[in-house]
Design a protein around this motif. Structure first.
Motif, PDB file in Angstrom:
ATOM      1  N   ARG A  80       7.099 -45.274 123.483  1.00 48.42           N
ATOM      2  CA  ARG A  80       7.664 -43.951 123.260  1.00 48.42           C
ATOM      3  C   ARG A  80       9.126 -44.065 122.848  1.00 48.42           C
ATOM      4  O   ARG A  80       9.781 -45.058 123.092  1.00 48.42           O
ATOM      5  N   GLY A  81       9.635 -42.986 122.250  1.00 48.75           N
ATOM      6  CA  GLY A  81      11.036 -42.958 121.863  1.00 48.75           C
ATOM      7  C   GLY A  81      11.215 -42.960 120.356  1.00 48.75           C
ATOM      8  O   GLY A  81      10.336 -43.387 119.613  1.00 48.75           O
ATOM      9  N   ALA A  82      12.362 -42.473 119.947  1.00 51.22           N
ATOM     10  CA  ALA A  82      12.675 -42.392 118.518  1.00 51.22           C
ATOM     11  C   ALA A  82      13.031 -43.771 117.973  1.00 51.22           C
ATOM     12  O   ALA A  82      13.496 -44.641 118.713  1.00 51.22           O
ATOM     13  N   PRO A  83      12.799 -43.995 116.667  1.00 52.41           N
ATOM     14  CA  PRO A  83      13.190 -45.267 116.042  1.00 52.41           C
ATOM     15  C   PRO A  83      14.693 -45.483 116.131  1.00 52.41           C
ATOM     16  O   PRO A  83      15.477 -44.532 116.229  1.00 52.41           O
ATOM     17  N   LEU A  84      15.103 -46.735 116.102  1.00 52.88           N
ATOM     18  CA  LEU A  84      16.530 -47.055 116.090  1.00 52.88           C
ATOM     19  C   LEU A  84      17.139 -46.655 114.744  1.00 52.88           C
ATOM     20  O   LEU A  84      16.488 -46.785 113.703  1.00 52.88           O
ATOM     21  N   PRO A  85      18.371 -46.172 114.744  1.00 50.05           N
ATOM     22  CA  PRO A  85      19.013 -45.832 113.464  1.00 50.05           C
ATOM     23  C   PRO A  85      19.381 -47.096 112.689  1.00 50.05           C
ATOM     24  O   PRO A  85      20.102 -47.951 113.202  1.00 50.05           O
ATOM     25  N   VAL A  86      18.877 -47.213 111.480  1.00 55.47           N
ATOM     26  CA  VAL A  86      19.179 -48.358 110.623  1.00 55.47           C
ATOM     27  C   VAL A  86      19.725 -47.823 109.302  1.00 55.47           C
ATOM     28  O   VAL A  86      19.039 -47.075 108.596  1.00 55.47           O
ATOM     29  N   THR A  87      20.949 -48.186 108.981  1.00 53.84           N
ATOM     30  CA  THR A  87      21.572 -47.724 107.743  1.00 53.84           C
ATOM     31  C   THR A  87      20.923 -48.408 106.547  1.00 53.84           C
ATOM     32  O   THR A  87      20.802 -49.630 106.517  1.00 53.84           O
ATOM     33  N   LYS A  88      20.512 -47.620 105.583  1.00 53.28           N
ATOM     34  CA  LYS A  88      19.915 -48.166 104.371  1.00 53.28           C
ATOM     35  C   LYS A  88      21.000 -48.717 103.446  1.00 53.28           C
ATOM     36  O   LYS A  88      22.036 -48.083 103.233  1.00 53.28           O
ATOM     37  N   ASP A  89      20.777 -49.914 102.917  1.00 58.01           N
ATOM     38  CA  ASP A  89      21.719 -50.504 101.976  1.00 58.01           C
ATOM     39  C   ASP A  89      21.673 -49.761 100.650  1.00 58.01           C
ATOM     40  O   ASP A  89      20.604 -49.308 100.220  1.00 58.01           O
ATOM     41  N   PRO A  90      22.818 -49.644  99.971  1.00 61.34           N
ATOM     42  CA  PRO A  90      22.788 -49.111  98.607  1.00 61.34           C
ATOM     43  C   PRO A  90      22.122 -50.136  97.692  1.00 61.34           C
ATOM     44  O   PRO A  90      21.811 -51.254  98.125  1.00 61.34           O
ATOM     45  N   THR A  91      21.913 -49.785  96.446  1.00 62.86           N
ATOM     46  CA  THR A  91      21.251 -50.717  95.519  1.00 62.86           C
ATOM     47  C   THR A  91      21.912 -50.680  94.150  1.00 62.86           C
ATOM     48  O   THR A  91      22.437 -49.644  93.724  1.00 62.86           O
ATOM     49  N   LEU A  92      21.863 -51.825  93.487  1.00 68.22           N
ATOM     50  CA  LEU A  92      22.358 -51.929  92.104  1.00 68.22           C
ATOM     51  C   LEU A  92      21.208 -51.924  91.109  1.00 68.22           C
ATOM     52  O   LEU A  92      21.410 -52.221  89.927  1.00 68.22           O
ATOM     53  N   ALA A  93      20.022 -51.574  91.568  1.00 69.18           N
ATOM     54  CA  ALA A  93      18.869 -51.505  90.667  1.00 69.18           C
ATOM     55  C   ALA A  93      19.129 -50.461  89.581  1.00 69.18           C
ATOM     56  O   ALA A  93      19.542 -49.330  89.876  1.00 69.18           O
ATOM     57  N   GLY A  94      18.919 -50.843  88.341  1.00 71.26           N
ATOM     58  CA  GLY A  94      19.113 -49.927  87.220  1.00 71.26           C
ATOM     59  C   GLY A  94      20.547 -49.760  86.758  1.00 71.26           C
ATOM     60  O   GLY A  94      20.817 -48.962  85.849  1.00 71.26           O
ATOM     61  N   VAL A  95      21.478 -50.507  87.382  1.00 74.51           N
ATOM     62  CA  VAL A  95      22.900 -50.356  87.041  1.00 74.51           C
ATOM     63  C   VAL A  95      23.295 -51.249  85.864  1.00 74.51           C
ATOM     64  O   VAL A  95      24.217 -50.916  85.094  1.00 74.51           O
ATOM     65  N   ASP A  96      22.604 -52.362  85.666  1.00 75.19           N
ATOM     66  CA  ASP A  96      23.025 -53.359  84.676  1.00 75.19           C
ATOM     67  C   ASP A  96      23.275 -52.779  83.287  1.00 75.19           C
ATOM     68  O   ASP A  96      24.365 -52.980  82.707  1.00 75.19           O
ATOM     69  N   ASP A  97      22.296 -52.096  82.741  1.00 79.86           N
ATOM     70  CA  ASP A  97      22.431 -51.573  81.378  1.00 79.86           C
ATOM     71  C   ASP A  97      23.521 -50.512  81.285  1.00 79.86           C
ATOM     72  O   ASP A  97      24.299 -50.489  80.320  1.00 79.86           O
ATOM     73  N   ARG A  98      23.589 -49.644  82.282  1.00 80.57           N
ATOM     74  CA  ARG A  98      24.628 -48.606  82.284  1.00 80.57           C
ATOM     75  C   ARG A  98      26.015 -49.231  82.351  1.00 80.57           C
ATOM     76  O   ARG A  98      26.952 -48.786  81.675  1.00 80.57           O
ATOM     77  N   LEU A  99      26.146 -50.274  83.170  1.00 82.45           N
ATOM     78  CA  LEU A  99      27.436 -50.948  83.302  1.00 82.45           C
ATOM     79  C   LEU A  99      27.843 -51.611  81.993  1.00 82.45           C
ATOM     80  O   LEU A  99      29.004 -51.524  81.571  1.00 82.45           O
ATOM     81  N   LYS A 100      26.895 -52.247  81.336  1.00 80.35           N
ATOM     82  CA  LYS A 100      27.215 -52.947  80.082  1.00 80.35           C
ATOM     83  C   LYS A 100      27.702 -51.975  79.019  1.00 80.35           C
ATOM     84  O   LYS A 100      28.677 -52.252  78.304  1.00 80.35           O
ATOM     85  N   VAL A 101      27.048 -50.832  78.918  1.00 78.48           N
ATOM     86  CA  VAL A 101      27.466 -49.819  77.933  1.00 78.48           C
ATOM     87  C   VAL A 101      28.859 -49.306  78.258  1.00 78.48           C
ATOM     88  O   VAL A 101      29.720 -49.166  77.375  1.00 78.48           O
ATOM     89  N   ALA A 102      29.117 -49.041  79.541  1.00 77.76           N
ATOM     90  CA  ALA A 102      30.413 -48.518  79.953  1.00 77.76           C
ATOM     91  C   ALA A 102      31.525 -49.527  79.707  1.00 77.76           C
ATOM     92  O   ALA A 102      32.626 -49.163  79.235  1.00 77.76           O
ATOM     93  N   LEU A 103      31.274 -50.806  79.981  1.00 75.49           N
ATOM     94  CA  LEU A 103      32.290 -51.834  79.767  1.00 75.49           C
ATOM     95  C   LEU A 103      32.537 -52.092  78.289  1.00 75.49           C
ATOM     96  O   LEU A 103      33.663 -52.406  77.881  1.00 75.49           O
TER      97      LEU A 103
END
Length: 264
Positions: free
Chosen positions: A154-177
């Motif tokens: 019994r009891g609520a799950p422990l709080p676990v912070t979700k990590d951010p992600t860089l998925a899908g960022v590569d192409d956007r970053l290349k265009v911006a740079l």
């Protein structure tokens, strides 16, 4: 004996007391206890149903992936185990005890969503649905063991912070740079324009006409970039290179001779 069976047995004991004290007939008691036994049987049958067994098998595959990640990332601390497990979809951490793998050992109880499907003899789907299946993982101090389909605490799950992600960022970053060019201020402005998750660490530096960029979402999620007059170059270091104590995900690394080189 599971909790459902214990409840039914306790109920039967209570009826016996009522029969002795209040004069309830033995015939009436027999009928009620028969119904209680049928209820216990229904609970056992439910846990052994094809739908439940299918849900357990599906959840077990997800636990396999959790354990693979533990080994792949060379984890050994209790908080790291819990954090890693909580990053997986459909996985919640209910309890964690212990400190490290090789000293105290670490025990995790996970609640995993399993999708069950019951298939008929003709191959058609009779029923399907999600169930919450619990697993106990004992990690060290000597051996690793695992118990599937245990009674969920019994009891609520422990709080676990979700990590951010860089998925899908590569192409956007290349265009911006590419638009920013090898100008440090313009590169910083380009990164702001990408509106990345604030939890992603950003590092920018410049040296001799080259701008370096380091973006890190988590220990093993990193993009390094360098921008010269010829345009931007992006590089994702290997898992080995990003291990604790190894390569840093910073602008300094992007500007160094290590950029773009994989270990041999």
């Amino acid at each position: 004996m599971d909790r459902g069976t214990r409840r039914m047995t306790s109920g039967a004991a209570l009826l016996l007391v009522l029969a002795l004290v209040g004069g309830v007939s033995w015939h009436f008691l027999d009928k009620l206890e028969g119904r209680l036994q049928e209820r216990v049987g229904d609970i056992v049958d439910l846990r052994r149903s094809p739908l439940h067994e299918s849900a357990v098998a599906d959840a077990a595959k997800k636990v396999d992936r959790v354990l693979f990640r533990f080994e792949y990332d060379h984890l050994y601390q209790a908080d790291k185990y819990a954090h890693s497990a909580g990053q997986h979809p459909d996985v919640k951490v209910l309890t964690v005890t212990g400190e490290t793998h090789w000293q105290t050992g670490v025990t995790l109880v996970l609640q995993v969503t399993g999708h069950g499907v019951e298939i008929g003899a003709d191959g058609s789907v009779i029923d399907e649905g999600d169930e919450q299946i619990c697993f106990r993982l004992q990690l060290g101090p000597e051996n690793d063991t695992r118990d599937d389909d245990i009674a969920c605490p019994r009891g609520a799950p422990l709080p676990v912070t979700k990590d951010p992600t860089l998925a899908g960022v590569d192409d956007r970053l290349k265009v911006a740079l590419r638009s920013a060019g090898s100008n440090e201020d313009a590169v910083r402005a380009a990164l702001v324009g990408l509106q990345l998750d604030p939890a992603i660490q950003q590092d920018v530096g410049a040296r001799q006409g080259t701008v370096g960029v380091g973006l890190r979402a988590s220990q093993y999620d990193c993009i390094l970039a360098r921008v010269t007059a010829k345009g931007p170059q992006l590089w994702r270091p290997s898992h080995t290179q990003l291990a604790p104590g190894e390569m840093s995900c910073t602008a300094e690394t992007a500007l160094s001779t290590a950029f773009g080189k994989y270990p041999h």
